[in-house]
Design an enzyme around this catalytic site. Structure first.
Site, PDB file in Angstrom:
ATOM      1  N   ASP A  14       0.795  -0.960   0.365  1.00  0.00           N
ATOM      2  CA  ASP A  14       0.060  -0.096   0.204  1.00  0.00           C
ATOM      3  C   ASP A  14       1.069   1.621   0.246  1.00  0.00           C
ATOM      4  OD1 ASP A  14      -2.463  -1.439   0.218  1.00  0.00           O
ATOM      5  OD2 ASP A  14      -2.104  -1.036   2.634  1.00  0.00           O
ATOM      6  N   LYS A  17       2.690   2.378  -5.545  1.00  0.00           N
ATOM      7  CA  LYS A  17       2.954   1.558  -6.490  1.00  0.00           C
ATOM      8  C   LYS A  17       2.042   1.481  -7.572  1.00  0.00           C
ATOM      9  CE  LYS A  17       3.232  -2.818  -3.918  1.00  0.00           C
ATOM     10  NZ  LYS A  17       2.722  -2.010  -3.339  1.00  0.00           N
ATOM     11  N   GLY A  41      -4.155  -3.984  -4.539  1.00  0.00           N
ATOM     12  CA  GLY A  41      -5.288  -3.478  -5.269  1.00  0.00           C
ATOM     13  C   GLY A  41      -4.500  -2.013  -5.633  1.00  0.00           C
ATOM     14  N   HIS A  42      -3.885  -1.781  -7.079  1.00  0.00           N
ATOM     15  CA  HIS A  42      -3.155  -0.892  -7.604  1.00  0.00           C
ATOM     16  C   HIS A  42      -4.322   0.007  -8.003  1.00  0.00           C
ATOM     17  CE1 HIS A  42      -0.175  -3.191  -7.789  1.00  0.00           C
ATOM     18  NE2 HIS A  42      -0.374  -3.137  -5.658  1.00  0.00           N
ATOM     19  N   GLN A 225       2.844  -5.879  -2.475  1.00  0.00           N
ATOM     20  CA  GLN A 225       2.687  -6.002  -1.615  1.00  0.00           C
ATOM     21  C   GLN A 225       3.849  -5.373  -1.370  1.00  0.00           C
ATOM     22  OE1 GLN A 225       1.440  -8.958  -3.204  1.00  0.00           O
ATOM     23  NE2 GLN A 225      -0.411  -8.660  -2.882  1.00  0.00           N
TER      24      GLN A 225
HETATM   25  P1  IMP Z   1      -2.910 -12.340   1.955  1.00  0.00           P
HETATM   26  O1  IMP Z   1      -1.353 -11.686   1.183  1.00  0.00           O
HETATM   27  O2  IMP Z   1      -4.103 -12.214   1.714  1.00  0.00           O
HETATM   28  O3  IMP Z   1      -2.586 -14.467   2.219  1.00  0.00           O
HETATM   29  O4  IMP Z   1      -2.468 -11.582   2.769  1.00  0.00           O
HETATM   30  C1  IMP Z   1      -1.236 -11.935   3.887  1.00  0.00           C
HETATM   31  C2  IMP Z   1      -0.580 -10.746   5.135  1.00  0.00           C
HETATM   32  O5  IMP Z   1      -0.399  -9.430   4.042  1.00  0.00           O
HETATM   33  C3  IMP Z   1      -2.518  -9.405   5.363  1.00  0.00           C
HETATM   34  O6  IMP Z   1      -2.107  -8.668   6.651  1.00  0.00           O
HETATM   35  C4  IMP Z   1      -2.440  -8.865   4.131  1.00  0.00           C
HETATM   36  O7  IMP Z   1      -2.994  -8.349   4.572  1.00  0.00           O
HETATM   37  C5  IMP Z   1      -1.427  -8.581   3.719  1.00  0.00           C
HETATM   38  N1  IMP Z   1      -1.333  -8.111   2.076  1.00  0.00           N
HETATM   39  C6  IMP Z   1      -1.422  -9.181   1.090  1.00  0.00           C
HETATM   40  N2  IMP Z   1      -1.309  -7.979  -0.275  1.00  0.00           N
HETATM   41  C7  IMP Z   1      -1.031  -6.454   0.408  1.00  0.00           C
HETATM   42  C8  IMP Z   1      -1.309  -5.468  -0.516  1.00  0.00           C
HETATM   43  O8  IMP Z   1      -1.407  -5.561  -1.558  1.00  0.00           O
HETATM   44  N3  IMP Z   1      -0.735  -5.088   0.451  1.00  0.00           N
HETATM   45  C9  IMP Z   1      -1.102  -4.702   1.633  1.00  0.00           C
HETATM   46  N4  IMP Z   1      -1.244  -5.721   2.202  1.00  0.00           N
HETATM   47  C10 IMP Z   1      -1.433  -6.397   1.502  1.00  0.00           C
END
Ligand code: IMP
Length: 429
Positions: A14, A17, A41-42, A225
Site C-alpha cells: 500500500d 506503487k 490493489g493498485h 505487496q
Molecule cells: P494474503 O496475501 O491475502 O495471504 O495476506 C497476507 C498479509 O498480507 C495480510 O496482512 C494482508 O493484509 C497483507 N497483504 C496482502 N496483499 C497486500 C497488499 O497488496 N497491500 C497490503 N497488504 C497486503
C-alpha cells in the site's frame, strides 16, 4: 536511461506503487507482474477517473503498453475475467493483444478461497489475509498439487488432478473447518467455461519477455505487496506467501532482467499496515485516525481501515538492505502537509538495548519502544509543485534525512493521487 525498471514496495504494501507504475509506464513497452495475485490493489487516477486493479498490470491504461502476467503470479480466473470485463466497459480495446497470461501460472480455484476464509475465521493463528486464496494456492504450488493455466487445456489430466485434490480439500473443509464441500461436477463445468474465456490471453510469457529484452524493449516490472510482507524477509508469519523482492522479477517471469535494470523502491512518507502483525510505530490515537482520514487509508482490495503510524526508518533501512534498492520514489508527502512536527523512527529500544534492524523473531517487535527523531513539518500545498527546486525547505530536509539514514537516492516525490502530481527529480525512463 535504463532498459528496465523494477518497482517494489519497501514497507507493508500500500505504498502507492500503482500510481508510480502508471507514471513510469508511459515510457515502457511492457509492464509485467511477477508475484502475488489479486491480493494487491493498485489505485490509478487518470483525468480524475479512479481505476482499481488487482491483477492486471497497472500499465494497461497506456494504450501502447503490453501487459504480462508471469508464472510467479497466482491467478484467480474469476478475478482476471472480471477485470477484463471492467476494462472493456471502460472502452479499452484489443485486450487479447495486450494482456499476456503465462501458461505456467498457478490457478487460485474455489477451494483455495474457501480454505483461506475458513482459516481466517478461526481465532487462533489469524494473519489478517485478504481471503483471496493466495496462501493456499502457493502451498499447492510448493507441494506439487497445483492446477496451472496449461492444465485447463488437458481435460483428462485436469480432472484426474482435481479428483485427488478434492478428496483432500473437501475432507479439510468439511471435517476440520465445518464448511461446505466443493462439488466435482460444478467445478468441472465452471472451469471448462473459464478455459474457453482465458484462451485468447494465454501465452508463453517467458519466451515473449526474453525476446523483448533481446530486442531492447523497455520493460517495467510491477511488484505487489512490499518487502516487509515477503514470505522469508518480512515480519513472518504475518506476511504474504510470495517473494516480494526485486530479484523475484527474473524468477517470476522466466527470463533474466536486462543488465541495466534500475530497482526503485516505493516508500510512503509515513507507515501503514493492513491485517495482523507487529507495527512498532503504529499510532492508536486520534492522530492515527487523522492520518487515516487525510490519507484515505482504506484497503483498495478489502476496504479495511489501514493501521497508521510514523515513518519507520529502521524497517525501511532493513528492507533496503535485503532488497538491494538504491533508488526511491516517495509517495503521499502531501498528506503530511500542515503537521508542525514529524517523527521518524531511527531505532528500537528493546529491554534497555538498542535494536537497529528487524529481527527474525518478529514477535520481538511487539515489545520494542521506537526511538524517534523529530523533524520540522511544512505547511505548503504541494499539489502544484513540479520542479525539484520548489520543494519546501522542510520537506527537502525530510527527504535528505531519509536518504542519509538509508543510503539511498530519492528519484521521485508523489504529491497527490493524480497521474500529474509528481516531482520527478531524476527521470528513470
Ligand atoms: P494474503 O496475501 O491475502 O495471504 O495476506 C497476507 C498479509 O498480507 C495480510 O496482512 C494482508 O493484509 C497483507 N497483504 C496482502 N496483499 C497486500 C497488499 O497488496 N497491500 C497490503 N497488504 C497486503
Amino acid at each position: 536511461m535504463p532498459q528496465a525498471v523494477v518497482i517494489i514496495g519497501v514497507q507493508w504494501g500500500d505504498e502507492g506503487k500503482g500510481k508510480i507504475v502508471d507514471y513510469y509506464a508511459s515510457g515502457a513497452d511492457m509492464v509485467a507482474r511477477f508475484q502475488g495475485g489479486n491480493n494487491a490493489g493498485h489505485t490509478l487516477v487518470v483525468d480524475g477517473k479512479k481505476t482499481i486493479l488487482h491483477l492486471i498490470p497497472s500499465g494497461i491504461l497506456h494504450p501502447h503498453a503490453k501487459c504480462l502476467i508471469g508464472s510467479g503470479v497466482v491467478v484467480d480466473p474469476d478475478n482476471f475475467l472480471h477485470e477484463v470485463d471492467l476494462l472493456r466497459k471502460a472502452g479499452i480495446q484489443n485486450l487479447e493483444d495486450r494482456i499476456y497470461l503465462s501458461d505456467r501460472c498457478h490457478l487460485i480455484v474455489d477451494y483455495h478461497k474457501h480454505l483461506d476464509a475458513a482459516r481466517e475465521s478461526k481465532k487462533a493463528g489469524k494473519i489478517g489475509t485478504t481471503k483471496r486464496g493466495i496462501g493456499p494456492a502457493y502451498e499447492d504450488r510448493a507441494s506439487r498439487r497445483g492446477l496451472r493455466v496449461a492444465d485447463l487445456y488437458n481435460e483428462t489430466a485436469f480432472e484426474e488432478k482435481l479428483k485427488e485434490n478434492l478428496a483432500e480439500k473437501n475432507f479439510l473443509l468439511q471435517e476440520y473447518y465445518g464448511v461446505e464441500a466443493v462439488s466435482m461436477e460444478s467445478f468441472m463445468a465452471k472451469y471448462r467455461e473459464i478455459a474457453k474465456k482465458l484462451k485468447p490471453f494465454v501465452r508463453d510469457v517467458s519466451a515473449i519477455i526474453f525476446q523483448a529484452i533481446d530486442d531492447n524493449k523497455k520493460i517495467l516490472y510491477e511488484g505487489a505487496q512490499g518487502v516487509l510482507l515477503d514470505v522469508d524477509y518480512g515480519t513472518y508469519p504475518y506476511v504474504t506467501s510470495s517473494q516480494t523482492l526485486p530479484s523475484q522479477a527474473a524468477l517470476g517471469l522466466g527470463a533474466r532482467v536486462p543488465k541495466d535494470t534500475l530497482f526503485v523502491g516505493v516508500i510512503k512518507a509515513y507507515s501503514t499496515r493492513v491485517g495482523e502483525g507487529p507495527f512498532p510505530t503504529e499510532l492508536k490515537d486520534a492522530f492515527g485516525d487523522q492520518l487515516r482520514e487525510s490519507g484515505s487509508e482504506y484497503g483498495a482490495t478489502t476496504g479495511r481501515p489501514r493501521r497508521c503510524g510514523w515513518l519507520d526508518l529502521v524497517a525501511v533501512k532493513y528492507a533496503i538492505q535485503v532488497s538491494g534498492i538504491k533508488n526511491i520514489a516517495i509517495t503521499k508527502a502531501d498528506v503530511l502537509s500542515g503537521i508542525s512536527e514529524l517523527k521518524v523512527c531511527i531505532g528500537y529500544d528493546y529491554q534497555g538495548k538498542r535494536l537497529n534492524t528487524i529481527p527474525a523473531d518478529s514477535s520481538i517487535l511487539n515489545q520494542v519502544t521506537p526511538i524517534y527523531e523529530t523533524l520540522p513539518g511544512w505547511n505548503e500545498d504541494l499539489s502544484k509543485i513540479r520542479n525539484p527546486q520548489d520543494i519546501p525547505k522542510n520537506l527537502q530536509n525530510y527527504l535528505k534525512f531519509i536518504e542519509n539514514f538509508t543510503g539511498t537516492h530519492i528519484n521521485l516525490v508523489s504529491t497527490g493521487a493524480g497521474r500529474e502530481a509528481v516531482i520527478d527529480i531524476q527521470k528513470a525512463f
